[in-house]
Design a protein around this motif. Structure first.
Motif, PDB file in Angstrom:
ATOM      1  N   ILE A  41       1.042  -1.119   0.082  1.00  0.00           N
ATOM      2  CA  ILE A  41      -0.081   0.050   0.035  1.00  0.00           C
ATOM      3  C   ILE A  41       0.744   1.268  -0.012  1.00  0.00           C
ATOM      4  CG2 ILE A  41      -0.442   0.657   2.406  1.00  0.00           C
ATOM      5  CD1 ILE A  41      -3.431  -0.070   0.788  1.00  0.00           C
TER       6      ILE A  41
ATOM      7  N   ALA B 160       0.601   3.903  -2.957  1.00  0.00           N
ATOM      8  CA  ALA B 160      -0.829   4.448  -2.961  1.00  0.00           C
ATOM      9  C   ALA B 160      -0.648   5.451  -1.558  1.00  0.00           C
ATOM     10  CB  ALA B 160      -1.881   3.602  -2.582  1.00  0.00           C
TER      11      ALA B 160
ATOM     12  N   PHE C 291      -5.290  -6.058   4.138  1.00  0.00           N
ATOM     13  CA  PHE C 291      -4.998  -5.195   2.921  1.00  0.00           C
ATOM     14  C   PHE C 291      -6.256  -4.032   2.903  1.00  0.00           C
ATOM     15  CE2 PHE C 291      -5.490  -3.454  -1.344  1.00  0.00           C
ATOM     16  CZ  PHE C 291      -4.218  -3.172  -1.546  1.00  0.00           C
ATOM     17  N   ASN C 292      -7.602  -4.613   2.946  1.00  0.00           N
ATOM     18  CA  ASN C 292      -8.723  -3.983   2.773  1.00  0.00           C
ATOM     19  C   ASN C 292      -8.846  -2.591   3.957  1.00  0.00           C
ATOM     20  OD1 ASN C 292     -10.070  -4.652   0.485  1.00  0.00           O
ATOM     21  ND2 ASN C 292     -10.925  -6.329   1.439  1.00  0.00           N
TER      22      ASN C 292
ATOM     23  N   CYS D 180      -6.185  -1.472   5.606  1.00  0.00           N
ATOM     24  CA  CYS D 180      -5.243  -0.489   5.482  1.00  0.00           C
ATOM     25  C   CYS D 180      -5.627   0.270   4.337  1.00  0.00           C
ATOM     26  CB  CYS D 180      -3.879  -1.230   5.014  1.00  0.00           C
ATOM     27  SG  CYS D 180      -3.235  -1.930   6.447  1.00  0.00           S
ATOM     28  N   ASP D 181      -5.952  -0.061   3.112  1.00  0.00           N
ATOM     29  CA  ASP D 181      -6.589   0.524   1.857  1.00  0.00           C
ATOM     30  C   ASP D 181      -7.489   1.533   2.280  1.00  0.00           C
ATOM     31  OD1 ASP D 181      -6.625   0.955  -0.735  1.00  0.00           O
ATOM     32  OD2 ASP D 181      -8.670  -0.053  -1.202  1.00  0.00           O
ATOM     33  N   ASN D 182      -8.607   1.186   3.282  1.00  0.00           N
ATOM     34  CA  ASN D 182      -9.748   2.171   3.494  1.00  0.00           C
ATOM     35  C   ASN D 182      -8.867   3.451   4.444  1.00  0.00           C
ATOM     36  OD1 ASN D 182     -11.611   0.965   2.109  1.00  0.00           O
ATOM     37  ND2 ASN D 182     -12.555   0.053   3.900  1.00  0.00           N
TER      38      ASN D 182
ATOM     39  N   LYS E 137      -7.442   5.415   1.959  1.00  0.00           N
ATOM     40  CA  LYS E 137      -8.355   6.144   0.870  1.00  0.00           C
ATOM     41  C   LYS E 137      -8.948   7.360   1.811  1.00  0.00           C
ATOM     42  CE  LYS E 137     -10.397   2.622  -0.530  1.00  0.00           C
ATOM     43  NZ  LYS E 137     -11.589   1.635  -1.320  1.00  0.00           N
TER      44      LYS E 137
END
Ligand code: ADP
Length: 551
Positions: A419, A422, A451-452, A454-456, A459
């Motif tokens: 991540i 990003a 991952f989801n 961390c991604d959120n 984001k």
């Protein structure tokens, strides 16, 4: 029983009495008849001798009480009769005793008189001059004797009947007493007649049989009740008339009736529309089902006939909870509609751009922008389709994936690394802390979780914000926490953000490349690992999501 004994005693006594009476009367009657005849013969001899010597003079002065004397000439004409005037009398030649006396010297006979109660005995003797002396005497007949004894006979009969009644009463009491006192629980302990031993033995063995059978039935009933008690389905067994034989806890709870309904008609306690028809059909041998809503929940009532030897002997009513099934169906329907909708938007965008390019309506300077749009929308579609595939895979239970020892900390490290670019672009710093923590799980799904989250966190963060990923472990649990200093989630959305395609701010999510499926995947994957999810979030302060795995 008293009646039967009375009848038997009475019958025997009366039969014995009558037989004795008949025999005694017959013996006495013949004895007295013989005596009477002997007396008559003696008297005839005496009178004959006297008439032989003295002639009519003897007869004139003679008075033999009860005897009738007749002197008949050899031609049958009556010369003298002690009771009637001889001149009016008919010829006696044809009389049986006269005939015999004339031919053999002596004759005797008997004849019934006008009534059947009197009989006349005759005895005749021929004299030396050829004439015949006849003496006759009356004698009672059988009937007369019987009639004269009628009163004492009836008196004796009445006495016999009374005696029989008394005897029958006492006898039946005496016979029945030990039978009444028979201990049916332990018949062999009772001291009854020897003749009843086979019956007692039979009762005793049947009692043992019944005891064994009833304890077997009790055991089977207990087994059945234990087996059905903890079932999630409600089970009610009814007889063919709809009376409850057995009901398990689930059915009691669902219908709000307790086990006191056993032995009573189910329809008295439950008036669900259509239930009566369903039971009627089952009693007629037809299986039936119907959906029923109780409160917020949905159930399926299924009634099947229980058939034994071709006849319906009961009904099995099973109540299935189909709330989850219905919800899942509803969710699937919504999911399909959402998927179509989510796919349609980028597709329309791609198709629009492509059409403009095709028609040459885009200036050469604009082509890179349109191409970039087509590229980014296609990427969005691919991400969306990837997420759809993942969630469908989870819906099916991820059956083809294998559980293995997986280090969450290691996975978190990989996710943070992946991540990082990003995060850099978004101006967010990601930090990992903690120590290795191994659990038994599905590595791909555990990675999706980390991952989801961390991604959120990246984001929905702010430029210059932070993300802290931490993995900790204690005796019973492994905790993965992802904390950010981002935009946060208002409290009213906390419940719903784990739903499919739910977004707090749709345009922000789309801008950030979100599909609305990330947290659904996290929820499903956590469920498969028996993990709990905790969420803490405050608008403009940040969000903390903790996944707690059993160690
Ligand atoms: P998406 O693909 O849109 O991110 P998710 O299922 O991952 O879908 O998240 C659902 C919604 O929850 C997001 O659209 C967002 O509005 C909100 N959300 C999720 N994580 C965070 C977070 N860390 N901070 C703020 N909002 C978040």
């Amino acid at each position: 029983m008293t009646k039967k004994i009375f009848r038997s005693i009475c019958f025997t006594a009366i039969s014995a009495l009558l037989t004795a009476l008949v025999l005694i009367m017959a013996v006495l009657y013949s004895y007295f008849s013989d005596n009477r005849m002997k007396q008559l013969i003696t008297q005839t001899e005496l009178v004959a001798r006297a008439v032989e010597t003295q002639g009519l003079t003897y007869l004139d002065g003679l008075n033999l009480d009860g005897y009738r004397i007749t002197w008949v000439d050899s031609d049958g004409s009556v010369k003298f009769d002690s009771t009637t005037d001889n001149k009016n009398m008919e010829n006696h030649l044809e009389r049986e005793e006269i005939k015999a006396a004339l031919t053999k010297g002596f004759g005797q006979s008997s004849r019934y008189s006008a009534t059947l109660t009197q009989k006349q005995l005759y005895c005749a003797k021929r004299l030396s001059d050829g004439t015949v002396i006849r003496l006759s005497v009356s004698h009672l007949t059988w009937l007369a004797l019987f009639l004269s004894m009628l009163l004492p006979i009836f008196a004796i009969l009445a006495a016999v009947i009374c005696l029989s009644l008394f005897m029958a009463y006492r006898l039946s009491k005496k016979i029945i007493k030990p039978l009444n006192e028979l201990n049916l629980d332990n018949p062999k302990s009772s001291d009854v007649y020897e003749e009843l031993s086979p019956l007692i033995n039979r009762i005793s063995s049947q009692q043992l049989q019944i005891k064994a059978q009833s304890s077997e039935l009790e055991r089977k009933k207990d087994e059945f009740e234990t087996a059905t008690a903890n079932m999630s389905e409600g089970i009610i067994l009814l007889n063919e008339n709809g009376f409850v034989i057995s009901i398990n806890q689930t059915a009691s709870k669902l219908l709000g009736i307790s086990s006191y309904c056993v032995g009573k008609e189910l329809l008295l306690f439950d008036n669900t529309v259509g239930l009566s028809e369903l039971l009627k059909n089952a009693a007629a041998g037809r299986h039936g089902e119907m959906p029923v809503s109780i409160g917020e929940e949905d159930y399926q009532f299924s009634a099947s006939p229980i058939v034994s030897d071709g006849d319906v002997c009961g009904i099995a009513l099973i109540i299935f909870d189909i709330t989850e099934k219905k919800k899942a169906e509803q969710m699937r329907r919504e999911f399909s509609a959402n998927v179509s909708h989510e796919l349609k938007t980028p597709l329309q965008s791609i198709s629009g751009c492509a059409e403009l390019l095709l028609n040459g309506m885009v200036g050469p300077g604009e082509v890179p922008r349109f191409s970039e749009r087509i590229y980014s929308e296609s990427k969005r579609m691919i991400t969306l389709i990837d997420d759809i595939i993942k969630i469908s895979h989870l819906d099916e239970g991820a059956a083809d994936t294998r559980y293995e020892e997986t280090d969450i900390y290691e996975l978190a490290g990989t996710a943070v690394k992946n991540i990082s670019s990003a995060a850099e672009l978004a101006g967010v710093t990601v930090a990992l802390s903690g120590k290795p923590a191994v659990i038994n799980g599905i590595p791909q799904l555990l990675y999706e979780i980390v991952f989801n989250l961390c991604d959120n966190a990246v984001k929905y963060n702010k430029r210059g914000g932070n993300v802290f990923v931490d993995v900790s472990k204690d005796k019973n649990t492994v905790r993965l926490s992802v904390r950010d200093t981002g935009i946060g989630i208002p409290a009213e959305h906390h419940q719903r953000i784990f739903e499919r395609f739910y977004r707090v701010d749709k345009s922000h999510s789309k801008e950030a490349g979100g599909t609305g499926l990330g947290l659904s995947i996290v929820k499903h994957a956590a469920m498969l690992h028996n993990a709990a999810i905790e969420l803490e979030s405050f608008p403009n302060k940040g969000t903390l999501v903790t996944v707690i795995f059993p160690a």
